[in-house]
Design a protein around this motif. Structure first.
Motif, PDB file in Angstrom:
ATOM      1  N   VAL A   1       0.839  -1.204   0.000  1.00  0.00           N
ATOM      2  CA  VAL A   1       0.000   0.000   0.000  1.00  0.00           C
ATOM      3  C   VAL A   1       0.871   1.251   0.000  1.00  0.00           C
ATOM      4  N   ALA A   2       1.798   1.335   0.951  1.00  0.00           N
ATOM      5  CA  ALA A   2       2.695   2.497   1.005  1.00  0.00           C
ATOM      6  C   ALA A   2       3.577   2.577  -0.234  1.00  0.00           C
ATOM      7  N   LEU A   3       3.957   1.415  -0.766  1.00  0.00           N
ATOM      8  CA  LEU A   3       4.781   1.391  -1.972  1.00  0.00           C
ATOM      9  C   LEU A   3       4.021   1.967  -3.166  1.00  0.00           C
ATOM     10  N   CYS A   4       2.718   1.703  -3.231  1.00  0.00           N
ATOM     11  CA  CYS A   4       1.917   2.123  -4.381  1.00  0.00           C
ATOM     12  C   CYS A   4       1.481   3.581  -4.314  1.00  0.00           C
ATOM     13  N   ASP A   5       1.118   4.050  -3.111  1.00  0.00           N
ATOM     14  CA  ASP A   5       0.589   5.417  -3.052  1.00  0.00           C
ATOM     15  C   ASP A   5       1.566   6.416  -2.431  1.00  0.00           C
ATOM     16  N   GLY A   6       2.762   5.939  -2.051  1.00  0.00           N
ATOM     17  CA  GLY A   6       3.778   6.855  -1.538  1.00  0.00           C
ATOM     18  C   GLY A   6       3.507   7.372  -0.141  1.00  0.00           C
ATOM     19  N   GLY A   7       2.492   6.805   0.539  1.00  0.00           N
ATOM     20  CA  GLY A   7       2.171   7.224   1.898  1.00  0.00           C
ATOM     21  C   GLY A   7       3.006   6.485   2.931  1.00  0.00           C
ATOM     22  N   LYS A   8       2.631   6.649   4.188  1.00  0.00           N
ATOM     23  CA  LYS A   8       3.364   5.989   5.264  1.00  0.00           C
ATOM     24  C   LYS A   8       2.795   4.593   5.513  1.00  0.00           C
ATOM     25  N   CYS A   9       3.591   3.757   6.166  1.00  0.00           N
ATOM     26  CA  CYS A   9       3.192   2.370   6.409  1.00  0.00           C
ATOM     27  C   CYS A   9       1.959   2.318   7.299  1.00  0.00           C
ATOM     28  N   LEU A  10       1.026   1.471   6.914  1.00  0.00           N
ATOM     29  CA  LEU A  10      -0.231   1.341   7.646  1.00  0.00           C
ATOM     30  C   LEU A  10      -0.096   0.467   8.886  1.00  0.00           C
ATOM     31  N   VAL A  11       0.818  -0.484   8.852  1.00  0.00           N
ATOM     32  CA  VAL A  11       0.872  -1.498   9.909  1.00  0.00           C
ATOM     33  C   VAL A  11       2.297  -1.654  10.433  1.00  0.00           C
ATOM     34  N   THR A  12       2.374  -2.323  11.580  1.00  0.00           N
ATOM     35  CA  THR A  12       3.654  -2.795  12.103  1.00  0.00           C
ATOM     36  C   THR A  12       3.760  -4.281  11.777  1.00  0.00           C
ATOM     37  N   ALA A  13       4.887  -4.693  11.219  1.00  0.00           N
ATOM     38  CA  ALA A  13       5.114  -6.093  10.874  1.00  0.00           C
ATOM     39  C   ALA A  13       6.163  -6.666  11.823  1.00  0.00           C
ATOM     40  N   ARG A  14       5.750  -7.658  12.594  1.00  0.00           N
ATOM     41  CA  ARG A  14       6.634  -8.249  13.596  1.00  0.00           C
ATOM     42  C   ARG A  14       6.762  -9.752  13.340  1.00  0.00           C
ATOM     43  N   THR A  15       7.979 -10.267  13.331  1.00  0.00           N
ATOM     44  CA  THR A  15       8.170 -11.707  13.133  1.00  0.00           C
ATOM     45  C   THR A  15       7.768 -12.454  14.395  1.00  0.00           C
ATOM     46  N   LEU A  16       7.125 -13.611  14.208  1.00  0.00           N
ATOM     47  CA  LEU A  16       6.717 -14.447  15.335  1.00  0.00           C
ATOM     48  C   LEU A  16       7.688 -15.613  15.544  1.00  0.00           C
ATOM     49  N   ASN A  17       8.509 -15.887  14.536  1.00  0.00           N
ATOM     50  CA  ASN A  17       9.521 -16.938  14.626  1.00  0.00           C
ATOM     51  C   ASN A  17      10.549 -16.669  13.517  1.00  0.00           C
ATOM     52  N   HIS A  18      11.399 -17.631  13.255  1.00  0.00           N
ATOM     53  CA  HIS A  18      12.396 -17.448  12.195  1.00  0.00           C
ATOM     54  C   HIS A  18      11.690 -17.338  10.834  1.00  0.00           C
ATOM     55  N   VAL A  19      12.026 -16.314  10.065  1.00  0.00           N
ATOM     56  CA  VAL A  19      11.371 -16.110   8.769  1.00  0.00           C
ATOM     57  C   VAL A  19      12.407 -15.919   7.670  1.00  0.00           C
ATOM     58  N   ASN A  20      11.991 -16.229   6.467  1.00  0.00           N
ATOM     59  CA  ASN A  20      12.730 -15.853   5.263  1.00  0.00           C
ATOM     60  C   ASN A  20      11.893 -14.822   4.519  1.00  0.00           C
ATOM     61  N   VAL A  21      12.514 -13.723   4.146  1.00  0.00           N
ATOM     62  CA  VAL A  21      11.798 -12.632   3.494  1.00  0.00           C
ATOM     63  C   VAL A  21      12.570 -12.166   2.261  1.00  0.00           C
ATOM     64  N   ILE A  22      11.850 -11.991   1.156  1.00  0.00           N
ATOM     65  CA  ILE A  22      12.409 -11.345  -0.035  1.00  0.00           C
ATOM     66  C   ILE A  22      11.971  -9.885   0.001  1.00  0.00           C
ATOM     67  N   PHE A  23      12.903  -8.970  -0.206  1.00  0.00           N
ATOM     68  CA  PHE A  23      12.601  -7.543  -0.102  1.00  0.00           C
ATOM     69  C   PHE A  23      12.859  -6.845  -1.440  1.00  0.00           C
ATOM     70  N   LEU A  24      11.856  -6.097  -1.907  1.00  0.00           N
ATOM     71  CA  LEU A  24      12.011  -5.281  -3.117  1.00  0.00           C
ATOM     72  C   LEU A  24      11.906  -3.817  -2.705  1.00  0.00           C
ATOM     73  N   GLY A  25      13.034  -3.111  -2.722  1.00  0.00           N
ATOM     74  CA  GLY A  25      13.056  -1.715  -2.292  1.00  0.00           C
ATOM     75  C   GLY A  25      12.331  -0.788  -3.249  1.00  0.00           C
ATOM     76  N   GLU A  26      11.873   0.344  -2.736  1.00  0.00           N
ATOM     77  CA  GLU A  26      11.099   1.311  -3.522  1.00  0.00           C
ATOM     78  C   GLU A  26      11.848   1.789  -4.768  1.00  0.00           C
ATOM     79  N   PRO A  27      13.160   2.094  -4.709  1.00  0.00           N
ATOM     80  CA  PRO A  27      13.867   2.519  -5.941  1.00  0.00           C
ATOM     81  C   PRO A  27      13.857   1.440  -7.019  1.00  0.00           C
ATOM     82  N   TYR A  28      13.990   0.174  -6.614  1.00  0.00           N
ATOM     83  CA  TYR A  28      14.007  -0.918  -7.594  1.00  0.00           C
ATOM     84  C   TYR A  28      12.611  -1.130  -8.197  1.00  0.00           C
ATOM     85  N   TYR A  29      11.590  -0.905  -7.358  1.00  0.00           N
ATOM     86  CA  TYR A  29      10.210  -1.007  -7.866  1.00  0.00           C
ATOM     87  C   TYR A  29       9.973   0.040  -8.957  1.00  0.00           C
ATOM     88  N   GLN A  30      10.415   1.272  -8.718  1.00  0.00           N
ATOM     89  CA  GLN A  30      10.242   2.333  -9.712  1.00  0.00           C
ATOM     90  C   GLN A  30      11.054   2.028 -10.974  1.00  0.00           C
TER      91      GLN A  30
END
Length: 280
Positions: free
Chosen positions: A46-75
């Motif tokens: 949502v924030a990536l698409c409309d340029g606003g601030k993050c709506l939620v807090t994302a907290r890991t509950l255990n060990h996670v694997n995450v792929i991250f696409l930064g805003e400059p790369y998205y553009q």
């Protein structure tokens, strides 16, 4: 904590393993759990698409694997690789629609369990619907500066002229209610005051007025029925309508322009989700 509510947009997070809790704090400080992702969910769109601030807090509950696409790369994807960007935006849009369904269900459940004093603010309004009709001369459409809308500021004048060839102007000259699911098209608001209304189980939720540059029934371009089904026209308003079959021709001939328009579709769906989250 992968991201914090209220932070600037960082990018898109895709969870491939483990659990991530999405939550938000109300104005009173109450924590509201929005979702718990268990592999192959994503957030931050949502924030990536409309340029606003993050709506939620994302907290890991255990060990996670995450792929991250930064805003400059998205553009960079949107500009240099429109075909890949389109696939990514389609996935993000469908995910946002899924979130909207869940959030509406939660919101309406809360209203149904509220006191009668609260419920009276969500009474279903008059349901006499009018028909949308075509309006002013097509030549005038080329005078409209699409680039004046924040959601379309990334488009050039030439791209806007091409866009005008693939849409039809509509003018609604009186206030009233219009059922979105009567029309197999998406409507871009050019001027006027328009609200969305969503009815569910005898309860009606009204959005604040939407700004010009917003696409109503944006889900139509994803072959998904509109989530909010009623447009309340508050004053004479101008739109252009996009039909999926005509846009398919644009996709094959002018893919870059189509990708930029699709970015506005994602922006509109994200804006709808942002309004609901902030309302919660």
């Amino acid at each position: 904590v992968l991201l914090q509510q209220g932070d600037p947009a960082k990018g898109l997070y895709v969870v491939t393993a483990g659990q991530v809790e999405l939550s938000m704090r109300s104005n009173s400080g109450q924590k509201i759990t929005v979702d718990v992702m268990d592999g192959f969910g994503h957030f931050g769109e949502v924030a990536l698409c409309d340029g606003g601030k993050c709506l939620v807090t994302a907290r890991t509950l255990n060990h996670v694997n995450v792929i991250f696409l930064g805003e400059p790369y998205y553009q960079a994807l949107r500009v240099g690789f429109p075909e890949i960007a389109l696939e990514l935006m389609s996935v993000m849009s469908l995910r946002a629609i899924e979130k909207l369904h869940k959030t509406f269900d939660h919101l309406f459940d809360v209203i149904q369990r509220s006191s009668s004093d609260v419920k009276q603010h969500f009474i279903v309004p008059d349901t006499t619907y009018q028909d949308i009709h075509s309006g002013w001369l097509r030549e005038e459409l080329k005078q409209v500066k699409f680039t004046s809308f924040p959601s379309m500021s990334h488009m050039s004048d030439h791209e806007c002229d091409l866009l005008a060839e693939y849409c039809d102007p509509v003018f609604i000259d009186q206030a009233g209610l219009f059922k979105q699911d009567r029309y197999d098209a998406a409507f871009l608001l050019l001027d006027g005051k328009v609200q969305l209304e969503h009815e569910q189980d005898g309860v009606c939720f009204s959005f604040p007025p939407m700004q010009p540059g917003y696409i109503f029934s944006a889900e139509r371009l994803l072959s998904v029925p509109p989530i909010t089904t009623t447009l309340r026209i508050c004053e004479p308003s101008m739109f252009v309508q996009f039909k999926a079959d005509r846009l398919w021709n644009m996709k094959t001939v002018h893919q870059e322009v189509y990708a930029k328009l699709f970015g506005v579709v994602v922006y509109s769906i994200a804006s709808k989700l942002r309004i609901i989250y902030e309302y919660m």
